[in-house]
Motif scaffolding. Structure first.
Motif, PDB file in Angstrom:
ATOM      1  N   VAL A  27      -7.088   8.552   1.655  1.00  0.00           N
ATOM      2  CA  VAL A  27      -6.936   6.959   1.638  1.00  0.00           C
ATOM      3  C   VAL A  27      -8.203   6.165   1.286  1.00  0.00           C
ATOM      4  O   VAL A  27      -9.106   6.281   2.060  1.00  0.00           O
ATOM      5  N   MET A  28      -8.062   5.671   0.339  1.00  0.00           N
ATOM      6  CA  MET A  28      -9.173   5.016  -0.246  1.00  0.00           C
ATOM      7  C   MET A  28      -9.521   3.732   0.364  1.00  0.00           C
ATOM      8  O   MET A  28      -8.740   2.805   0.695  1.00  0.00           O
ATOM      9  N   VAL A  29     -10.909   3.454   0.480  1.00  0.00           N
ATOM     10  CA  VAL A  29     -11.414   2.295   1.444  1.00  0.00           C
ATOM     11  C   VAL A  29     -11.727   1.216   0.152  1.00  0.00           C
ATOM     12  O   VAL A  29     -12.199   0.040   0.966  1.00  0.00           O
ATOM     13  N   ASP A  30     -11.627   1.521  -1.043  1.00  0.00           N
ATOM     14  CA  ASP A  30     -12.056   0.548  -1.783  1.00  0.00           C
ATOM     15  C   ASP A  30     -11.146   0.581  -3.062  1.00  0.00           C
ATOM     16  O   ASP A  30     -11.151   1.507  -3.658  1.00  0.00           O
ATOM     17  N   GLU A  31     -10.217  -0.402  -3.345  1.00  0.00           N
ATOM     18  CA  GLU A  31      -9.173  -0.441  -4.425  1.00  0.00           C
ATOM     19  C   GLU A  31      -9.946  -0.163  -5.845  1.00  0.00           C
ATOM     20  O   GLU A  31      -9.515   0.470  -6.724  1.00  0.00           O
TER      21      GLU A  31
ATOM     22  N   ASN B 247      -3.398   6.941  -5.380  1.00  0.00           N
ATOM     23  CA  ASN B 247      -4.024   7.186  -4.001  1.00  0.00           C
ATOM     24  C   ASN B 247      -3.605   5.810  -3.170  1.00  0.00           C
ATOM     25  O   ASN B 247      -3.294   4.878  -3.556  1.00  0.00           O
ATOM     26  N   VAL B 248      -3.207   6.256  -1.881  1.00  0.00           N
ATOM     27  CA  VAL B 248      -3.261   5.271  -0.982  1.00  0.00           C
ATOM     28  C   VAL B 248      -4.391   4.309  -0.897  1.00  0.00           C
ATOM     29  O   VAL B 248      -5.562   4.943  -0.962  1.00  0.00           O
ATOM     30  N   VAL B 249      -4.245   3.031  -0.537  1.00  0.00           N
ATOM     31  CA  VAL B 249      -5.515   2.197  -0.470  1.00  0.00           C
ATOM     32  C   VAL B 249      -5.287   1.336   0.858  1.00  0.00           C
ATOM     33  O   VAL B 249      -4.413   0.776   0.759  1.00  0.00           O
ATOM     34  N   LEU B 250      -6.416   1.323   1.523  1.00  0.00           N
ATOM     35  CA  LEU B 250      -6.689   0.323   2.813  1.00  0.00           C
ATOM     36  C   LEU B 250      -8.065  -0.162   2.807  1.00  0.00           C
ATOM     37  O   LEU B 250      -8.867   0.518   3.042  1.00  0.00           O
ATOM     38  N   ASP B 251      -8.024  -1.321   2.191  1.00  0.00           N
ATOM     39  CA  ASP B 251      -9.211  -1.838   2.109  1.00  0.00           C
ATOM     40  C   ASP B 251      -9.462  -3.319   2.894  1.00  0.00           C
ATOM     41  O   ASP B 251      -8.602  -3.594   3.130  1.00  0.00           O
ATOM     42  N   GLY B 252     -10.587  -3.732   2.839  1.00  0.00           N
ATOM     43  CA  GLY B 252     -10.957  -5.232   3.499  1.00  0.00           C
ATOM     44  C   GLY B 252     -10.728  -6.341   2.663  1.00  0.00           C
ATOM     45  O   GLY B 252     -11.111  -7.386   3.144  1.00  0.00           O
TER      46      GLY B 252
ATOM     47  N   ILE C  80      -4.167  12.474  11.360  1.00  0.00           N
ATOM     48  CA  ILE C  80      -5.488  11.974  11.118  1.00  0.00           C
ATOM     49  C   ILE C  80      -5.413  11.475   9.767  1.00  0.00           C
ATOM     50  O   ILE C  80      -5.184  12.198   8.754  1.00  0.00           O
ATOM     51  N   MET C  81      -5.983  10.241   9.595  1.00  0.00           N
ATOM     52  CA  MET C  81      -6.320   9.625   8.239  1.00  0.00           C
ATOM     53  C   MET C  81      -7.709   9.903   7.548  1.00  0.00           C
ATOM     54  O   MET C  81      -8.624   9.666   8.179  1.00  0.00           O
ATOM     55  N   GLN C  82      -7.495  10.676   6.321  1.00  0.00           N
ATOM     56  CA  GLN C  82      -8.643  10.994   5.600  1.00  0.00           C
ATOM     57  C   GLN C  82      -9.005   9.752   4.894  1.00  0.00           C
ATOM     58  O   GLN C  82      -8.424   9.286   3.959  1.00  0.00           O
ATOM     59  N   LEU C  83     -10.286   9.199   5.167  1.00  0.00           N
ATOM     60  CA  LEU C  83     -10.746   8.010   4.558  1.00  0.00           C
ATOM     61  C   LEU C  83     -11.567   8.380   3.572  1.00  0.00           C
ATOM     62  O   LEU C  83     -12.460   9.359   3.594  1.00  0.00           O
TER      63      LEU C  83
END
Length: 117
Positions: A66-70, A78-83, A108-111
């Motif tokens: 789960v990517m933290v920066d698109e 990939n799944v993306v969850l960023d700010g 458990i989410m793998q960031l």
């Protein structure tokens, strides 16, 4: 009496860090599944179906990347969850989590961030 290997794998275990008891010692390891839409990076029905299947036998399920920066992805789907979005729609993530947790599995989410180290 000594436990057989299969009995050991299927026996409960208490996680020392949280005190949570898992129903067995089987875990789905993190791996890239590349199932999200490349345009929005949201988890979808494919994630729900796949993770629902995995969580039926495993008491702990670790998601794929789960990517933290698109801007920086390990793979295009990939799944993306960023700010970047102040009010992201978390419904797809809740559906994904519900699929994992329905039968009691710990999710458990793998960031991930594959950018410069």
């Amino acid at each position: 009496k000594k436990m057989s290997s299969s009995d050991l794998f299927l026996s409960p275990v208490v996680l020392p860090c949280s005190g949570r008891t898992l129903s067995n010692r089987l875990a789905k390891a993190a791996m890239t599944e590349s199932l999200s839409d490349p345009n929005d990076g949201q988890p979808n029905h494919r994630h729900v179906r796949l993770y629902r299947s995995w969580s039926k036998g495993c008491s702990m399920v670790i998601t794929g990347n789960v990517m933290v920066d698109e801007r920086y992805k390990e793979a295009p789907r990939n799944v993306v969850l960023d700010g970047r979005n102040a009010q992201p729609d978390l419904t797809p993530f809740r559906n994904w989590a519900d699929a994992i947790q329905r039968d009691g599995a710990l999710g458990i989410m793998q960031l991930s961030h594959p950018g410069r180290q």
